[in-house]
Each structure stands twice: as structure tokens, then as C-alpha cells.
Enzyme design. Sequence first.
Site, short mmCIF file in Angstrom:
data_model
loop_
_atom_site.label_atom_id
_atom_site.label_comp_id
_atom_site.label_asym_id
_atom_site.label_seq_id
_atom_site.Cartn_x
_atom_site.Cartn_y
_atom_site.Cartn_z
N HIS A 85 0.84 -1.20 0.00
CA HIS A 85 0.00 0.00 0.00
C HIS A 85 0.87 1.24 0.00
CE1 HIS A 85 -3.13 2.72 2.07
NE2 HIS A 85 -3.43 2.61 0.80
N ASN A 144 -5.09 4.27 7.72
CA ASN A 144 -6.49 4.63 7.52
C ASN A 144 -7.38 4.19 8.68
OD1 ASN A 144 -6.33 6.09 5.18
ND2 ASN A 144 -6.51 4.31 3.86
P1 NAD Z 1 -7.20 5.80 -10.76
O1 NAD Z 1 -8.66 5.87 -11.03
O2 NAD Z 1 -6.35 7.02 -10.91
O3 NAD Z 1 -6.56 4.68 -11.72
C1 NAD Z 1 -7.09 3.40 -11.87
C2 NAD Z 1 -6.70 2.90 -13.27
O4 NAD Z 1 -7.05 1.54 -13.37
C3 NAD Z 1 -7.42 3.65 -14.41
O5 NAD Z 1 -6.45 4.17 -15.30
C4 NAD Z 1 -8.28 2.56 -15.06
O6 NAD Z 1 -8.40 2.71 -16.45
C5 NAD Z 1 -7.50 1.31 -14.70
N1 NAD Z 1 -8.29 0.08 -14.71
C6 NAD Z 1 -9.56 -0.11 -14.26
N2 NAD Z 1 -9.94 -1.40 -14.46
C7 NAD Z 1 -8.86 -2.03 -15.03
C8 NAD Z 1 -8.61 -3.35 -15.46
N3 NAD Z 1 -9.55 -4.31 -15.35
N4 NAD Z 1 -7.39 -3.64 -15.99
C9 NAD Z 1 -6.44 -2.70 -16.12
N5 NAD Z 1 -6.63 -1.39 -15.73
C10 NAD Z 1 -7.82 -1.08 -15.19
O7 NAD Z 1 -7.05 5.17 -9.32
P2 NAD Z 1 -5.85 5.32 -8.27
O8 NAD Z 1 -6.11 6.50 -7.41
O9 NAD Z 1 -4.55 5.19 -9.00
O10 NAD Z 1 -6.10 4.03 -7.35
C11 NAD Z 1 -5.72 2.75 -7.75
C12 NAD Z 1 -5.70 1.84 -6.54
O11 NAD Z 1 -4.80 2.38 -5.56
C13 NAD Z 1 -7.03 1.64 -5.84
O12 NAD Z 1 -7.11 0.35 -5.34
C14 NAD Z 1 -6.95 2.66 -4.69
O13 NAD Z 1 -7.76 2.29 -3.59
C15 NAD Z 1 -5.49 2.55 -4.32
N6 NAD Z 1 -4.90 3.73 -3.63
C16 NAD Z 1 -5.21 4.99 -4.02
C17 NAD Z 1 -4.62 6.07 -3.37
C18 NAD Z 1 -4.93 7.49 -3.78
O14 NAD Z 1 -4.69 8.40 -2.99
N7 NAD Z 1 -5.42 7.73 -4.99
C19 NAD Z 1 -3.70 5.86 -2.35
C20 NAD Z 1 -3.37 4.55 -1.99
C21 NAD Z 1 -3.99 3.48 -2.64
#
Ligand code: NAD
Length: 393
Positions: free
Chosen positions: A143, A193
Site C-alpha cells: 500500500h 487509515n
Molecule cells: P485511478 O482511477 O487514478 O486509476 C485506476 C486505473 O485503473 C485507471 O487508469 C483505469 O483505467 C485502470 N483500470 C480499471 N480497471 C482495469 C482493469 N480491469 N485492468 C487494467 N486497468 C484497469 O485510481 P488510483 O487512485 O490510481 O487508485 C488505484 C488503486 O490504488 C485503488 O485500489 C486505490 O484504492 C489505491 N490507492 C489509491 C490512493 C490514492 O490516494 N489515490 C492511495 C493509496 C492506494
Amino acid sequence: MALTTGAQVSVVGAGAMGAGIAQVAATAGHEVALLDAATGAAESAVARIIGSLQRQEAKGRISSATLEEVVERITTAERLEALPPSALVVEAVREDLPTKREIFARLAATQDATTVLATNTSSLDVSALADGLPSPGRVLGLHFFNPPPAMRLVEVVSGRQTSPDVVEAASELVARWGKTPVRCASTPGFIVNRVARPFYGEAQRMLMAGVADAATLDAALRSAGFRMGPLELTDLIGQDVNLAVGTSVWEQTGRDPRYAPTAVQRELVAAGHLGRKTGQGVYRYGRDGRPVDAEPDAQRLAQLVGGPVETDPVARTVAMLVNEAVDLVARGEASVEDVDTAMVLGTGYPRGPVAWGAEIGYAVVADQLAALDRAFPGGRYRPSPALAERAGR
Ligand code: NAD
């Protein structure tokens, strides 16, 4: 394939987190394959990575030769089945269990049985992702925090079946990437969290009760060394995002009253007052992006801090943070050192809550919670048995 420096890494999902993780891995010397389901998303992630590296070059942090080498190590792939054999795959697609499970099943079918499969999930159970996969011992959570190149903390999350060797190897790997790994069990909210919930919740409750206005409550917490007050921080994070994380922890803990979302935050979200991104949240923001009418009431602030715990924003919040932290440790979900490191690096708290509790005195904290529990019955403020034990009771 071992998790050695230079080993092939793949990243699935090229959004905010996936792009950042790919950048970190490539900068650390790995060949990185990046994939996204949306057409052009992986390519635009590479463009964002180049922009980020160029900013580092402009600041003199990396040379232009390094920039080129890092970019050359990143390739894009169209399909999961086309990813190269990898020592590690990090999944960072949207937060949806069926989507992530499908990706893990396809990876398990195409990658070697020793390929470490990591998820960057913030809230899903790592065990639920691993269940039913061949060799579930190689599945874990890595994470990262946003933005991955800048944030040092990585929570290394073990599911029920994760092998200790995999946890060890992944922790060593992210340490070589310049990150600080902390280990924790796959429990709701992991460390950061989970322990951070009362930081927001106490201020929201005091706001609702009319203890003070938002600016005064925020100023109280800043005066204790927190970089931002809780209410201004939720405006920055996004009230919707913060509510979703809190609600997820609340649901996953069987609606424990400690994590119950507040009416004030639900109302903000329902009204579309999501924070800075919509120009209004707890505060209203002017054209310059600064909050309007956000002057703390100095006289009220002086009355509250150091006064009775029921209306002291600092004592009330810190007591709850200490309670959460010692509880997590007592359940065996993380070590004292890892909880304190996680809260300092992941949220910028001035001190780790366990060490803070020792400094205040666990008996003092236990008394403060008991007073809060009498004033506001219902279970939210019940002192954890772990706190009572530390207090020698
Ligand atoms: P985001 O929406 O910016 O990016 C997600 C990406 O995944 C998109 O580009 C989408 O097209 C792609 N995607 C969706 N379904 C897919 C599939 N089946 N195969 C391949 N690609 C696919 O989201 P994010 O903020 O980068 O978050 C991604 C993960 O990280 C989530 O699990 C989120 O909980 C976790 N996370 C986010 C944060 C944050 O602050 N944004 C921090 C820690 C963890």
C-alpha cells in the site's frame, strides 16, 4: 524469479498510483511493464512520468542521462497475457474486488507460480483477493501513499495465507526503492487509515456540538504540531473520499461506533460540498484557493486547549489516537514501532501515537477516555483493554 534489483516488474492500472509506482520501480533500476484497460492510459501515464522526471532534472536531483535510462526501462503492454515474466506484479486498478480478483486469476494463469502478486488496495481484504488462487502465499498488499514518488511510507500487508518469506522479500525490496516499509495484517484500514479515523471524527463531532467554529478547532490541532487541522485536511482530501474510507472501516468492523460517520460529513457530501475541489466543503474557498472567513477565535482557543477533556480538541483527539494505536498493537496487527512510523510518515503527525501516549501517561489517557465515555455514552470512547493494561489497571 527473485525480487532482486533489476528484476522485471509489471504494474497493472496506470492511474495516479500505478504511474507513480512504475516511476519508483524504474528509478530503482527495474525493467517495468505498465498496462491499463483504458485505451491510451498507459501511454499517457508514461508521459506523466516523463514530466515528473523532468521536474526532478530541472531541480538538479537527477541527470538527463538518468532520466533517459529510467524512461527506457518502462514499456507498455496491451493485455495481461502479454506482460513479460515478472518477479513482481503490482495491481493498482480501481477499488473493486471482482475486478481485482479477475486480474489476479489471469495473472496466476500466465505468470510463474513464484511471481509475487501485490495489490495497492486501500480498503479491500488481501485474504479475499488471494482466496482460490494457486500459490496464495505469494499474494500481499503493497500500500503506497499518494504520490508514490514523494511519499516514503509503504504498508506491507499480509493476508491470512501470505508467506512470511514473501513479506520479508517485499519489505526488503521496497526499502531498496528508498521507501520505509511497515508491516501489518490485512485488517480494515490497515494502520494509517484505521488509526487516523478519530483525527477527523472528533473535530467533526465538536463542530456539530458547537464547541467552536472550524477555524478554531483546526488551529487547536495545529498548535499541537499537526501540519493541518482535521477539517481543512478533509477539505483537501475530499469529503467524499474521506467519508468513503471512514464508512468502509465502519462497515468492515461491524459498524463499531468508534468509526461511525458523522451527520455533518454526510450532509456536506450530499450537498456536493466536497472540499477544495468544489470550492466549498467545511470552508468556502475564494478564487485564490484560500478559505474565506477562516480566522480562529483566539480567546475561545485559549479557553479550550488545556481545559476539560470534553471540550479540549487536542486532548480529546490525541486520547482517541492513542487508544486506536495501542488497540491495533494489542490485537497483534502491527508492532509499536511500525504503528508509530506509519502515522508519522503516512499522515505527518508530530509524534507516533503509542510514544505520545507514553509521554502523556497511559493512566492519564485512560482517565480522559473514561470521562469522555461518561459524557458521551454509546461505546465510541470506551477505553481499549490494551490501554487499561498499559495504565496498570
Ligand atoms: P485511478 O482511477 O487514478 O486509476 C485506476 C486505473 O485503473 C485507471 O487508469 C483505469 O483505467 C485502470 N483500470 C480499471 N480497471 C482495469 C482493469 N480491469 N485492468 C487494467 N486497468 C484497469 O485510481 P488510483 O487512485 O490510481 O487508485 C488505484 C488503486 O490504488 C485503488 O485500489 C486505490 O484504492 C489505491 N490507492 C489509491 C490512493 C490514492 O490516494 N489515490 C492511495 C493509496 C492506494
